[in-house]
Design an enzyme around this catalytic site. Sequence first.
Site, PDB file in Angstrom:
ATOM      1  N   LYS A 128       5.823   7.251 -11.768  1.00 55.79           N
ATOM      2  CA  LYS A 128       4.497   6.665 -11.612  1.00 55.79           C
ATOM      3  C   LYS A 128       3.492   7.423 -12.476  1.00 55.79           C
ATOM      4  CE  LYS A 128       3.829   4.370  -7.916  1.00 55.79           C
ATOM      5  NZ  LYS A 128       3.446   3.922  -6.555  1.00 55.79           N
ATOM      6  N   GLU A 149       6.247   2.957 -13.961  1.00 51.05           N
ATOM      7  CA  GLU A 149       4.973   2.278 -13.739  1.00 51.05           C
ATOM      8  C   GLU A 149       4.042   2.518 -14.919  1.00 51.05           C
ATOM      9  OE1 GLU A 149       2.303   2.664  -9.940  1.00 51.05           O
ATOM     10  OE2 GLU A 149       1.618   4.143 -11.411  1.00 51.05           O
ATOM     11  N   ARG A 204       6.372  -1.248  27.677  1.00 53.11           N
ATOM     12  CA  ARG A 204       5.424  -0.921  26.603  1.00 53.11           C
ATOM     13  C   ARG A 204       6.128  -0.550  25.306  1.00 53.11           C
ATOM     14  NH1 ARG A 204       2.125  -3.092  24.516  1.00 53.11           N
ATOM     15  NH2 ARG A 204       1.383  -3.567  26.610  1.00 53.11           N
ATOM     16  N   ASP A 212       0.932  -2.110 -13.034  1.00 54.11           N
ATOM     17  CA  ASP A 212       0.120  -1.753 -11.872  1.00 54.11           C
ATOM     18  C   ASP A 212      -1.347  -2.090 -12.098  1.00 54.11           C
ATOM     19  OD1 ASP A 212      -0.248  -0.539  -9.271  1.00 54.11           O
ATOM     20  OD2 ASP A 212      -1.162   1.158 -10.309  1.00 54.11           O
ATOM     21  N   LYS A 249       5.124   2.444   1.917  1.00 55.70           N
ATOM     22  CA  LYS A 249       3.932   2.622   2.763  1.00 55.70           C
ATOM     23  C   LYS A 249       4.234   2.122   4.176  1.00 55.70           C
ATOM     24  CE  LYS A 249       0.884   2.199  -1.233  1.00 55.70           C
ATOM     25  NZ  LYS A 249      -0.164   1.405  -1.914  1.00 55.70           N
TER      26      LYS A 249
END
Length: 305
Positions: free
Chosen positions: A184, A219, A117, A240, A152
Amino acid sequence: MTEPAVIDQAVFRRPPLDLTLPSAPVRDILERAFAEDAPSGDITSQLLIPAGARATAVLNARVPGVLSGATVFRDAMELVDPATQVELLVADGESFDAGMHLARVTGSARSVLLAERVALNLVQRMSAIATKTAEFVRLAEGTRARITDTRKTTPGLRILERFAVRCGGGANHRYSLSDAVLAKDNHLAVMTGGDPAKLTALLLAAKAQLGHTTHFEVEVDRMEQIEPVLAAGVDTIMLDNFSIEELTAGVALVAGRARVEASGNVNTGTVAAIAATGVDVISVGALTHSVAALDQGLDVELAAG
């Protein structure tokens, strides 16, 4: 306005991507996985399977895809029992069809069943990421755009998931917050206090504190931010959630003064048009944050003893 470039791939041919994994972090991931999955062994196999039983099993592809995690699958089997023999029939980064055998395992039946597994979970997820990445890379062919991942990723599995992106022909963005500066929207909001006139000066002051080898990316989410950011001499500017028309205009406005990255609203339906605007990089969070495991199974061919 300059036309977005559709270029000769020979000019922008990518260097071969590194398809090797360091052994120490992989072993650490596997040890933690087995500690979670079998903290006191596999009581089912210990109850039902004789200690001397041996088995041969094959890793089968039930759908087509691009393989990633072949060596991780092997390492999982061998960590449980170093005497287990694993023959890799398809290499990481290679495509396969439904019904193909990807690997063959021979060893103690108890060991194979205990490792099954964990080994499958990892190779299925990694192959799903590689397969999805290969689709994005194919859709961007004929342009200068490089498909990259983002941060992410699944906590604890980043090194495997980023490797899977490379297996699919993509490239990696910064590995962690420690690797490069990426200012950002929230950083800019705190820095400027809502006064955009301060942006260039604040970025210049920040850049002056960096070593010359540290990459600086910023960004932006509005066209009017591009010139103030470029005036600070950043290395990469990320556009963005820009529309296709805004991306085209943004690339023309940057005009080679910085690398241009596109992010936001990137999917298989939009990536070709985004790539055609002339951006250098397209970062795609969906490569790692929303894939479904690729259907692969471990099927016993022969059991003896």
